[in-house]
Design an enzyme around this catalytic site. Structure first.
Site, PDB file in Angstrom:
ATOM      1  N   HIS A 133      47.282  19.303  28.048  1.00 36.75           N
ATOM      2  CA  HIS A 133      45.871  19.688  27.944  1.00 36.75           C
ATOM      3  C   HIS A 133      45.037  19.179  29.111  1.00 36.75           C
ATOM      4  O   HIS A 133      43.823  19.370  29.129  1.00 36.75           O
ATOM      5  CB  HIS A 133      45.287  19.215  26.601  1.00 36.75           C
ATOM      6  CG  HIS A 133      45.778  20.012  25.438  1.00 36.75           C
ATOM      7  ND1 HIS A 133      45.697  19.587  24.140  1.00 36.75           N
ATOM      8  CD2 HIS A 133      46.367  21.236  25.386  1.00 36.75           C
ATOM      9  CE1 HIS A 133      46.207  20.504  23.333  1.00 36.75           C
ATOM     10  NE2 HIS A 133      46.639  21.507  24.065  1.00 36.75           N
ATOM     11  N   THR A 134      45.689  18.567  30.088  1.00 32.81           N
ATOM     12  CA  THR A 134      45.010  18.322  31.368  1.00 32.81           C
ATOM     13  C   THR A 134      44.664  19.656  32.030  1.00 32.81           C
ATOM     14  O   THR A 134      43.777  19.730  32.873  1.00 32.81           O
ATOM     15  CB  THR A 134      45.899  17.475  32.318  1.00 32.81           C
ATOM     16  OG1 THR A 134      45.185  17.211  33.524  1.00 32.81           O
ATOM     17  CG2 THR A 134      47.192  18.183  32.695  1.00 32.81           C
ATOM     18  N   TRP A 144      39.425  20.137  28.283  1.00 35.43           N
ATOM     19  CA  TRP A 144      39.630  18.730  27.925  1.00 35.43           C
ATOM     20  C   TRP A 144      39.198  17.797  29.052  1.00 35.43           C
ATOM     21  O   TRP A 144      38.973  16.629  28.830  1.00 35.43           O
ATOM     22  CB  TRP A 144      41.112  18.488  27.618  1.00 35.43           C
ATOM     23  CG  TRP A 144      41.573  19.089  26.326  1.00 35.43           C
ATOM     24  CD1 TRP A 144      41.659  18.448  25.122  1.00 35.43           C
ATOM     25  CD2 TRP A 144      42.027  20.427  26.090  1.00 35.43           C
ATOM     26  NE1 TRP A 144      42.126  19.322  24.158  1.00 35.43           N
ATOM     27  CE2 TRP A 144      42.361  20.524  24.719  1.00 35.43           C
ATOM     28  CE3 TRP A 144      42.177  21.559  26.894  1.00 35.43           C
ATOM     29  CZ2 TRP A 144      42.843  21.712  24.147  1.00 35.43           C
ATOM     30  CZ3 TRP A 144      42.648  22.735  26.325  1.00 35.43           C
ATOM     31  CH2 TRP A 144      42.978  22.801  24.969  1.00 35.43           C
ATOM     32  N   ASN A 151      38.419  18.862  35.433  1.00 36.10           N
ATOM     33  CA  ASN A 151      39.147  19.603  36.481  1.00 36.10           C
ATOM     34  C   ASN A 151      40.355  20.341  35.874  1.00 36.10           C
ATOM     35  O   ASN A 151      41.502  19.992  36.129  1.00 36.10           O
ATOM     36  CB  ASN A 151      39.582  18.667  37.616  1.00 36.10           C
ATOM     37  CG  ASN A 151      40.388  17.477  37.111  1.00 36.10           C
ATOM     38  OD1 ASN A 151      40.578  17.312  35.902  1.00 36.10           O
ATOM     39  ND2 ASN A 151      40.902  16.660  38.010  1.00 36.10           N
ATOM     40  N   HIS A 210      54.487  27.723  23.825  1.00 30.34           N
ATOM     41  CA  HIS A 210      54.537  28.407  22.523  1.00 30.34           C
ATOM     42  C   HIS A 210      55.823  29.194  22.336  1.00 30.34           C
ATOM     43  O   HIS A 210      56.232  29.434  21.206  1.00 30.34           O
ATOM     44  CB  HIS A 210      53.317  29.312  22.340  1.00 30.34           C
ATOM     45  CG  HIS A 210      52.086  28.575  21.932  1.00 30.34           C
ATOM     46  ND1 HIS A 210      51.095  29.112  21.159  1.00 30.34           N
ATOM     47  CD2 HIS A 210      51.686  27.293  22.185  1.00 30.34           C
ATOM     48  CE1 HIS A 210      50.134  28.207  20.956  1.00 30.34           C
ATOM     49  NE2 HIS A 210      50.472  27.110  21.590  1.00 30.34           N
ATOM     50  N   ASP A 270      44.289  15.848  19.220  1.00 26.44           N
ATOM     51  CA  ASP A 270      44.198  14.983  20.406  1.00 26.44           C
ATOM     52  C   ASP A 270      43.748  13.585  19.975  1.00 26.44           C
ATOM     53  O   ASP A 270      44.350  12.584  20.356  1.00 26.44           O
ATOM     54  CB  ASP A 270      43.171  15.538  21.422  1.00 26.44           C
ATOM     55  CG  ASP A 270      43.529  16.915  21.955  1.00 26.44           C
ATOM     56  OD1 ASP A 270      44.664  17.083  22.441  1.00 26.44           O
ATOM     57  OD2 ASP A 270      42.681  17.834  21.884  1.00 26.44           O
ATOM     58  N   ARG A 328      50.800  27.478  28.485  1.00 29.69           N
ATOM     59  CA  ARG A 328      50.702  27.645  27.023  1.00 29.69           C
ATOM     60  C   ARG A 328      51.734  28.675  26.542  1.00 29.69           C
ATOM     61  O   ARG A 328      52.341  28.513  25.477  1.00 29.69           O
ATOM     62  CB  ARG A 328      49.270  28.063  26.665  1.00 29.69           C
ATOM     63  CG  ARG A 328      49.037  28.208  25.177  1.00 29.69           C
ATOM     64  CD  ARG A 328      47.535  28.339  24.835  1.00 29.69           C
ATOM     65  NE  ARG A 328      47.362  28.828  23.485  1.00 29.69           N
ATOM     66  CZ  ARG A 328      46.851  30.019  23.165  1.00 29.69           C
ATOM     67  NH1 ARG A 328      46.404  30.837  24.106  1.00 29.69           N
ATOM     68  NH2 ARG A 328      46.752  30.382  21.905  1.00 29.69           N
ATOM     69  N   ILE A 364      43.717  21.288  37.647  1.00 31.60           N
ATOM     70  CA  ILE A 364      44.489  20.226  38.308  1.00 31.60           C
ATOM     71  C   ILE A 364      45.302  19.479  37.257  1.00 31.60           C
ATOM     72  O   ILE A 364      44.752  19.020  36.247  1.00 31.60           O
ATOM     73  CB  ILE A 364      43.557  19.196  39.002  1.00 31.60           C
ATOM     74  CG1 ILE A 364      42.602  19.874  39.982  1.00 31.60           C
ATOM     75  CG2 ILE A 364      44.372  18.087  39.675  1.00 31.60           C
ATOM     76  CD1 ILE A 364      43.238  20.351  41.258  1.00 31.60           C
TER      77      ILE A 364
HETATM   78  C1  HEM Z   1      50.125  18.641  20.125  1.00 29.67           C
HETATM   79  C2  HEM Z   1      49.805  19.768  19.506  1.00 29.67           C
HETATM   80  C3  HEM Z   1      48.985  20.853  20.160  1.00 29.67           C
HETATM   81  C4  HEM Z   1      47.953  21.502  19.587  1.00 29.67           C
HETATM   82  C5  HEM Z   1      47.450  21.334  18.154  1.00 29.67           C
HETATM   83  C6  HEM Z   1      47.416  22.406  20.585  1.00 29.67           C
HETATM   84  C7  HEM Z   1      46.347  23.258  20.390  1.00 29.67           C
HETATM   85  C8  HEM Z   1      45.756  24.016  21.366  1.00 29.67           C
HETATM   86  C9  HEM Z   1      44.595  24.856  21.180  1.00 29.67           C
HETATM   87  C10 HEM Z   1      43.830  25.024  19.867  1.00 29.67           C
HETATM   88  C11 HEM Z   1      44.316  25.440  22.370  1.00 29.67           C
HETATM   89  C12 HEM Z   1      43.195  26.412  22.686  1.00 29.67           C
HETATM   90  C13 HEM Z   1      43.716  27.844  22.817  1.00 29.67           C
HETATM   91  C14 HEM Z   1      42.603  28.787  23.243  1.00 29.67           C
HETATM   92  O1  HEM Z   1      41.595  28.870  22.517  1.00 29.67           O
HETATM   93  O2  HEM Z   1      42.722  29.419  24.321  1.00 29.67           O
HETATM   94  C15 HEM Z   1      45.282  24.976  23.316  1.00 29.67           C
HETATM   95  C16 HEM Z   1      45.310  25.333  24.649  1.00 29.67           C
HETATM   96  C17 HEM Z   1      46.234  24.890  25.540  1.00 29.67           C
HETATM   97  N1  HEM Z   1      47.363  24.154  25.249  1.00 29.67           N
HETATM   98 FE1  HEM Z   1      47.710  23.175  23.514  1.00 29.67          FE
HETATM   99  N2  HEM Z   1      48.142  22.281  21.740  1.00 29.67           N
HETATM  100  C18 HEM Z   1      49.117  21.356  21.529  1.00 29.67           C
HETATM  101  C19 HEM Z   1      50.087  20.972  22.423  1.00 29.67           C
HETATM  102  C20 HEM Z   1      50.240  21.495  23.684  1.00 29.67           C
HETATM  103  C21 HEM Z   1      51.371  21.247  24.541  1.00 29.67           C
HETATM  104  C22 HEM Z   1      52.603  20.442  24.143  1.00 29.67           C
HETATM  105  C23 HEM Z   1      51.125  21.894  25.713  1.00 29.67           C
HETATM  106  C24 HEM Z   1      51.968  21.974  26.958  1.00 29.67           C
HETATM  107  C25 HEM Z   1      52.777  21.040  27.382  1.00 29.67           C
HETATM  108  C26 HEM Z   1      49.845  22.550  25.575  1.00 29.67           C
HETATM  109  C27 HEM Z   1      49.235  23.287  26.563  1.00 29.67           C
HETATM  110  C28 HEM Z   1      48.045  23.961  26.407  1.00 29.67           C
HETATM  111  C29 HEM Z   1      47.327  24.564  27.514  1.00 29.67           C
HETATM  112  C30 HEM Z   1      47.724  24.521  28.983  1.00 29.67           C
HETATM  113  C31 HEM Z   1      46.178  25.159  26.958  1.00 29.67           C
HETATM  114  C32 HEM Z   1      45.064  25.901  27.711  1.00 29.67           C
HETATM  115  C33 HEM Z   1      45.310  27.389  27.745  1.00 29.67           C
HETATM  116  C34 HEM Z   1      44.232  28.151  28.488  1.00 29.67           C
HETATM  117  O3  HEM Z   1      43.468  27.560  29.259  1.00 29.67           O
HETATM  118  O4  HEM Z   1      44.184  29.369  28.333  1.00 29.67           O
HETATM  119  N3  HEM Z   1      49.356  22.306  24.327  1.00 29.67           N
HETATM  120  N4  HEM Z   1      46.161  24.117  22.685  1.00 29.67           N
END
Ligand code: HEM
Length: 249
Positions: free
Chosen positions: A162-163, A178, A181, A42, A207, A38, A184
């Site tokens: 989000h896997t 999401w 697992n 970002h 999503d 993330r 993974i």
């Molecule tokens: C398409 C638009 C996207 C939206 C609206 C979005 C939104 C979010 C939100 C709301 C969270 C939760 C943050 C938290 O409360 O800790 C999140 C987590 C996350 N996002 Fe996204 N995301 C997007 C795209 C992506 C992309 C492109 C990636 C990477 C290729 C990504 C990777 C992640 C990961 C790995 C987490 C988990 C972080 C954790 O476990 O601490 N996201 N995202």
């Protein structure tokens, strides 16, 4: 599009190889791949191709950018990585965070995303508001990713990030993983999305919009049915994301 990669010294290349190894061990041990992915996303996702501002240039560590609403919790990622970064003063933060993002995908079983060094740290953070809003649909996603210069296919493939990981109530207001697992990297984000809402698993508006959009949905179906196809498109999209702002050849 082909890129004009910057030239870096042999010492720099050696440091990148060594940092990659250290990051593999560190991210695996701390189970922090989701947060690190993330951070990398970002830091890159603020790129604006018209003004060539924002993007993966190390500015996300600045308190002003960490304070952006979308970056809530990423101060933890910056702090976690600092002891490793300190061992490699030659490497820019810009390169280091993108390298860490590539390693986070690799150590959780995802595709290998090529890494090219040479990003420089820039002084100025982008303005707030360039990252996507989880409560909005397809038009918004196309708007935000289009500003970066990324395609419809990139949007769907990258959403598969989000896997990994989960949302935290105190960070984003949302809660839960999401998939079942979340440490993974596989195609289960897409299989879960297609199988509908389930107790304990999260589906954001951003999503679910992948299911209703006529261009996005066939890609979701393809990635759910064929993990290799997902990995190939994900690697291509992640590479593009991590290289936003590198001069085109
Ligand atoms: C398409 C638009 C996207 C939206 C609206 C979005 C939104 C979010 C939100 C709301 C969270 C939760 C943050 C938290 O409360 O800790 C999140 C987590 C996350 N996002 Fe996204 N995301 C997007 C795209 C992506 C992309 C492109 C990636 C990477 C290729 C990504 C990777 C992640 C990961 C790995 C987490 C988990 C972080 C954790 O476990 O601490 N996201 N995202």
């Amino acid at each position: 599009m082909a890129k004009n990669y910057p030239t870096v010294s042999e010492d720099y290349k050696k440091a990148v190889d060594k940092a990659k190894k250290k990051l593999r061990g560190f991210i695996a041990e701390k189970n922090c791949a989701p947060l690190i992915l993330r951070l990398a996303w970002h830091s890159a996702g603020t790129f604006d191709k018209k003004t060539r501002t924002g993007g993966p240039f190390g500015t996300i560590r600045h308190p002003e950018e960490l304070a952006h609403g979308a970056n809530s919790g990423l101060d933890i990622a910056v702090r976690l990585l600092e002891p490793i970064k300190e061992q490699f003063p030659i490497i820019s933060y810009a390169d280091f965070y993108q390298l860490a993002g590539v390693v986070a995908v690799e150590v959780t079983g995802g595709p290998e995303v090529p890494f090219h060094p040479g990003r420089e740290d820039k002084p100025n953070s982008p303005p707030e508001g360039r990252l996507p809003d989880a409560t909005k649909g397809s038009d918004h996603l196309r708007d935000v990713f289009g500003t970066m210069g990324l395609s419809d296919q990139d949007i769907v493939a990258l959403s598969g990030g989000h896997t990994l990981g989960r949302a935290h109530k105190e960070r984003s207001g949302f809660e839960g993983p999401w998939t079942s697992n979340p440490l993974i990297f596989d195609n289960s984000y897409f299989t879960e999305l297609l199988s509908g809402e389930k107790e304990g698993l999260l589906q954001l508006v951003s999503d679910k919009t992948l299911l209703t959009d006529p261009i996005f949905r066939p890609l979701v179906e393809k990635y759910a049915a064929d993990e290799d196809a997902f990995f190939a498109d994900y690697a291509e999209a992640h590479l593009k994301l991590s290289e936003l702002g590198f001069a085109d050849a």
